[in-house]
Design an enzyme around this catalytic site. Structure first.
Site, PDB file in Angstrom:
ATOM      1  N   ASP A 118       0.880  -1.192   0.113  1.00  0.00           N
ATOM      2  CA  ASP A 118      -0.001   0.053  -0.021  1.00  0.00           C
ATOM      3  C   ASP A 118       0.938   1.155   0.192  1.00  0.00           C
ATOM      4  OD1 ASP A 118      -2.739   1.448   0.823  1.00  0.00           O
ATOM      5  OD2 ASP A 118      -1.502   2.263   1.952  1.00  0.00           O
ATOM      6  N   TYR A 168       3.153   9.645  -0.796  1.00  0.00           N
ATOM      7  CA  TYR A 168       4.239   9.300  -0.211  1.00  0.00           C
ATOM      8  C   TYR A 168       5.521   9.460  -0.778  1.00  0.00           C
ATOM      9  CZ  TYR A 168       0.295   6.665   2.445  1.00  0.00           C
ATOM     10  OH  TYR A 168      -0.872   6.196   2.664  1.00  0.00           O
ATOM     11  N   SER A 206     -10.399   6.746   0.319  1.00  0.00           N
ATOM     12  CA  SER A 206      -9.728   6.633   1.692  1.00  0.00           C
ATOM     13  C   SER A 206     -10.343   7.905   2.645  1.00  0.00           C
ATOM     14  CB  SER A 206      -8.322   6.583   1.362  1.00  0.00           C
ATOM     15  OG  SER A 206      -7.590   6.550   2.655  1.00  0.00           O
ATOM     16  N   GLN A 251     -10.780   2.771   2.797  1.00  0.00           N
ATOM     17  CA  GLN A 251      -9.475   2.741   3.662  1.00  0.00           C
ATOM     18  C   GLN A 251      -9.653   3.861   4.766  1.00  0.00           C
ATOM     19  OE1 GLN A 251      -4.822   3.514   3.225  1.00  0.00           O
ATOM     20  NE2 GLN A 251      -5.501   1.799   1.959  1.00  0.00           N
ATOM     21  N   SER A 260       6.497  -1.178   8.783  1.00  0.00           N
ATOM     22  CA  SER A 260       7.653  -1.254   9.843  1.00  0.00           C
ATOM     23  C   SER A 260       8.809  -1.027   8.573  1.00  0.00           C
ATOM     24  CB  SER A 260       7.932  -2.425  10.725  1.00  0.00           C
ATOM     25  OG  SER A 260       9.145  -2.264  11.146  1.00  0.00           O
TER      26      SER A 260
END
Length: 293
Positions: free
Chosen positions: A49, A54, A145, A179, A249
């Protein structure tokens, strides 16, 4: 509940399958993203995702392409999102093109409108661009989202309008995925109920609550009971609720650990203990924005 496994998938309204456990790359640095995605795929994740905002779509695409010999592209589900700033038909269309160029992928599995900003006309135009991207074969499934129920109801109206304007049933697109930030301290019963009533799969970002709840006694108790980490308990909770959690992570051991959630099960009492009526977001919450925002 059917037995969950690393191969568990959710059938979307589009007809495509969404691998239930996802791997998020929000705030993953560009220099780290390719390694993280490769490690995630090696650990068994099959859903990645990302988002235009981003700024790490390119390394995500590189990782997916570099792993193609061991994990075929057809087995990897890649998601991106249209930036909420300046949302419009033109920006959504340009984002699809940019994401394909950045990733080097032949298609995008899922494209979402990242947040319900820009006003009604802008939201409708951006949705139409995604519908056209599906028709062109550039995108397989579409969704939203951070939409509140009021935004979702408006989107259903936009879909009906587009069907009338574009030639009938199916020409307005179908909402396959929504989302949201969802976890025990933000269960969003109104949104989840709407999604389920309308055949929309629920993806849960921030399923680990950014580590802000590790000291909760209920998590400590359940982790001790099952011999698991608090993170694994929360991911398992999300999976058993039928959601698609998106843990993230950059630490190799945690990437692997967060995927190791299929060898135990929370019982009814465990799940009950994790139920709250709280509304405590740990990140932004565009779901509450006004319809004319």
């Amino acid at each position: 509940m059917s037995k969950l496994s690393p191969e568990s998938k959710i059938r979307l309204a589009s007809g495509h399958d969404l691998p239930q456990l996802g791997f998020g790359v929000y705030q993953t640095p560009v220099a780290e993203a390719e390694r993280c995605v490769v490690e995630a795929l090696n650990a068994g994740y099959r859903q990645i995702d990302s988002a235009s905002a981003y700024r790490n779509e390119a390394p995500c695409g590189s990782a997916i392409r570099s792993m193609a010999s061991t994990v075929p592209r057809s087995e990897v589900f890649f998601t991106s999102k249209v930036r909420p700033k300046g949302m419009s038909y033109e920006s959504a269309k340009a984002t699809v093109t940019s994401t394909l160029d950045e990733t080097g992928l032949n298609y995008i599995d899922l494209m979402l409108l990242h947040a319900p900003y820009g006003g009604s006309a802008a939201r409708k135009g951006a949705w139409r661009a995604l519908v056209e991207a599906v028709e062109a074969g550039h995108v397989r499934s579409i969704g939203v989202s951070n939409y509140g129920v009021h935004h979702l109801r408006e989107l259903k109206e936009h879909i009906a309008e587009l069907e009338a304007e574009r030639g009938g049933p199916g020409r307005g697109g179908v909402i396959s995925v929504g989302q949201w930030e969802v976890h025990p301290w933000l269960p969003r019963p109104d949104i989840v109920s709407w999604a389920r009533d309308n055949g929309v799969a629920v993806q849960a970002f921030c399923p680990l609550v950014r580590g802000e709840r590790w000291d909760e006694q209920v998590l400590k108790d359940l982790a001790a009971k099952h011999g698991k980490t608090a993170a694994q308990i929360l991911i398992r909770w999300s999976l058993q609720k039928g959601y698609s959690p998106l843990p993230k992570s950059v630490t190799t051991s945690r990437i692997k650990e967060n995927a190791n959630v299929f060898d135990f099960e929370l019982d009814e009492e465990d799940m009950r203990k994790l139920e709250t009526d709280q509304y405590a977001p740990c990140t932004w919450d565009p779901t509450t924005s006004a319809i004319d925002n």
